[in-house]
Enzyme design. Structure first.
Site, PDB file in Angstrom:
ATOM      1  N   THR A 181       0.827  -1.206   0.000  1.00 42.91           N
ATOM      2  CA  THR A 181       0.000   0.000   0.000  1.00 42.91           C
ATOM      3  C   THR A 181       0.860   1.254   0.000  1.00 42.91           C
ATOM      4  OG1 THR A 181      -1.782  -1.131   1.111  1.00 42.91           O
ATOM      5  CG2 THR A 181      -1.735   1.242   1.377  1.00 42.91           C
TER       6      THR A 181
ATOM      7  N   THR B 104       1.694  -4.148   4.469  1.00 40.23           N
ATOM      8  CA  THR B 104       1.536  -4.454   5.896  1.00 40.23           C
ATOM      9  C   THR B 104       1.052  -5.893   6.143  1.00 40.23           C
ATOM     10  OG1 THR B 104      -0.728  -3.588   5.859  1.00 40.23           O
ATOM     11  CG2 THR B 104       1.005  -2.065   6.564  1.00 40.23           C
ATOM     12  N   ASP B 105       0.365  -6.481   5.145  1.00 39.42           N
ATOM     13  CA  ASP B 105      -0.341  -7.733   5.414  1.00 39.42           C
ATOM     14  C   ASP B 105       0.553  -8.908   5.791  1.00 39.42           C
ATOM     15  OD1 ASP B 105      -2.726  -6.462   5.046  1.00 39.42           O
ATOM     16  OD2 ASP B 105      -3.068  -7.197   3.013  1.00 39.42           O
TER      17      ASP B 105
HETATM   18  N1  ASP Z   1      -2.639  -4.952   0.768  1.00 43.12           N
HETATM   19  C1  ASP Z   1      -1.566  -4.249   1.297  1.00 43.12           C
HETATM   20  C2  ASP Z   1      -0.292  -5.088   1.313  1.00 43.12           C
HETATM   21  O1  ASP Z   1      -0.025  -5.802   2.256  1.00 43.12           O
HETATM   22  C3  ASP Z   1      -1.878  -3.759   2.657  1.00 43.12           C
HETATM   23  C4  ASP Z   1      -0.896  -2.744   3.103  1.00 43.12           C
HETATM   24  O2  ASP Z   1       0.205  -2.641   2.612  1.00 43.12           O
HETATM   25  O3  ASP Z   1      -1.262  -1.984   4.023  1.00 43.12           O
HETATM   26  O4  ASP Z   1       0.432  -5.047   0.346  1.00 43.12           O
END
Ligand code: ASP
Length: 334
Positions: free
Chosen positions: A14, A97-98
Site C-alpha cells: 500500500t 503491511t499484510d
Molecule cells: N494490501 C496491502 C499489502 O499488504 C496492505 C498494506 O500494505 O497496508 O500489500
C-alpha cells in the site's frame, strides 16, 4: 573517503499504492509507485541522511498478500549483496503491511548474523501514496532514521513511530495507521522528530536463535507447510484433506502448523488425524490463534509435534519451513 549508504529495497504494498481519489484509503491498487519515486517524495530526507547516500533497488512490485518464497529469496540475496559493501550502514525494505511480519521473521532467521549487526528495517503504510494524508513518507523517514541509528541491529519493523522486533511484531489492526503491535514484548523504541528513543535493546545478532538459517541453501526450494485452525466444529476434515492431496502439481506436504484454540489445543478428532500425519513423517507445530501469548506446555508432546515459544502460527510456519530445509541439507550433505 567513501560515504555511508542506506539501501532501500522496494517490494510494493500500500505504501506504493495508488487510488483514483485522495479520499479513498481502501480502493487502491497496491504496488504501483516505484521505490525511487517513493523516496523522491519524502520531505526532509536529505537533512535526515546527514551526508549519507541513499540507494534504491526494486525487488518486487506486489501486494504483500501475494508474497511468496521467490521474493523472500530475492530479498535475502539482495541484503547479502548490499551488506558485502562495507559502506552500507543499513537496509530499509518497503513492504505491504499484510505479511510484513512473516518477511521480517524470515529475514530474522536468515540474515541475523550477517552485516556485522547492521540493521534491516522494514516499513510500510496503511494508506496509499495518493491519500490526503499518506503515512508512507513519515514511515520511510523514520525507517531511514532507525537504519542510521548506532544502536539498531537485527531485523526491525517501523510503523507509526514505533520500532518493533521481527520476532514479536504482528499486524493487529485492519485499518488504522498504527496497525502493528508486539504483544507482551512491547515495542523496542519510538522515533521522535529524527531521534530514536530506545525502551529495550534490539536482539543482538548472536542471540538470535537459528540465525543465518538457510543462508547457504541452494537450490532454493521451500518445503510445503500449511496452516489449519481449530474452532468450534472444526473436526478433522481439513487435516485429512491436506494429507490425502499431497500429489500432482502440489509439492508433498512436509508440515502442518495448527493455530490451536487457547493454549494450542485441538479438538479430539483433529488430534487423532494430526497424530496419524505425524506418524507418516509430517511435522506438526502447535501454535495458538490467540493474539497474545504463546503455547506453554508442561507435559511432553507426542512424537513429531513441536511448539515454538511465543511464535504466532504464521511465524511458526516460516520457522518450520526453514528447519525442514536445513535438515534436508544436512541429510543431503551426510
Ligand atoms: N494490501 C496491502 C499489502 O499488504 C496492505 C498494506 O500494505 O497496508 O500489500
Amino acid at each position: 573517503m567513501t560515504s555511508r549508504k542506506v539501501v532501500v529495497l522496494g517490494t510494493g504494498g500500500t505504501i506504493a499504492g495508488r487510488a483514483n481519489s485522495g479520499s479513498d484509503n481502501v480502493g487502491y491498487k497496491a504496488g504501483e509507485v516505484s521505490v525511487a519515486d517513493l523516496l523522491a517524495a519524502v520531505p526532509g530526507m536529505s537533512d535526515r541522511l546527514r551526508g549519507c547516500e541513499l540507494v534504491s533497488e526494486q525487488i518486487a512490485q506486489i501486494d504483500s498478500k501475494d508474497m511468496e518464497w521467490s521474493v523472500w529469496r530475492a530479498l535475502q540475496q539482495a541484503c547479502l549483496k548490499h551488506f558485502a559493501d562495507q559502506s552500507v550502514a543499513g537496509i530499509v525494505i518497503t513492504h505491504g503491511t499484510d505479511t510484513l511480519e512473516e518477511t521480517a521473521y524470515f529475514l530474522h532467521l536468515c540474515l541475523a548474523s550477517v552485516g556485522q549487526g547492521k540493521p534491516v528495517v522494514l516499513t510500510c503504510a496503511m494508506r496509499p501514496s495518493t491519500a490526503l494524508t499518506p503515512d508512507g513518507p513519515q514511515n520511510i523517514l523514520d525507517a531511514v532514521t532507525v537504519a542510521l541509528d548506532s544502536r539498531s541491529t537485527g531485523v526491525l519493523a517501523v510503523c507509526a513511530g514505533a520500532v518493533h522486533g521481527a520476532q514479536h511484531v504482528q499486524k493487529a489492526h485492519t485499518y488504522r495507521v498504527d496497525a502493528f503491535d508486539s504483544g507482551d514484548a512491547g515495542p523496542l523504541a519510538w522515533v521522535e522528530e529524527g531521534s530514536v528513543r530506545w525502551c529495550q535493546s534490539p536482539l543482538p545478532a548472536e542471540e538470535n536463535s537459528g540465525s543465518a538459517m538457510a543462508v547457504h541453501i541452494e537450490p532454493w526450494q521451500a518445503p510445503r507447510v500449511e496452516i489449519v485452525m481449530n474452532y468450534a466444529g472444526a473436526g478433522d476434515s481439513l487435516v485429512n484433506a491436506l494429507c490425502s492431496m499431497s500429489t500432482g502439481a502440489m509439492s508433498p506436504l512436509k508440515g502442518i502448523v495448527v493455530a490451536g484454540t487457547g493454549n494450542g489445543t485441538v479438538n479430539a478428532a483433529m488430534q487423532v488425524s494430526l497424530e496419524s500425519a505425524a506418524s507418516s513423517g509430517i511435522q506438526i507445530a502447535l501454535a495458538s490463534r490467540c493474539a497474545k501469548g504463546g503455547v506453554v506446555r508442561a507435559s511432553p508432546l507426542p512424537d513429531g509435534f513441536r511448539t515454538y515459544a511465543g511464535l504466532s502460527a504464521v511465524k511458526a510456519r516460516v520457522r518450520l519451513m526453514l528447519e525442514l530445509m536445513m535438515s534436508a541439507t544436512d541429510i543431503k550433505d551426510r
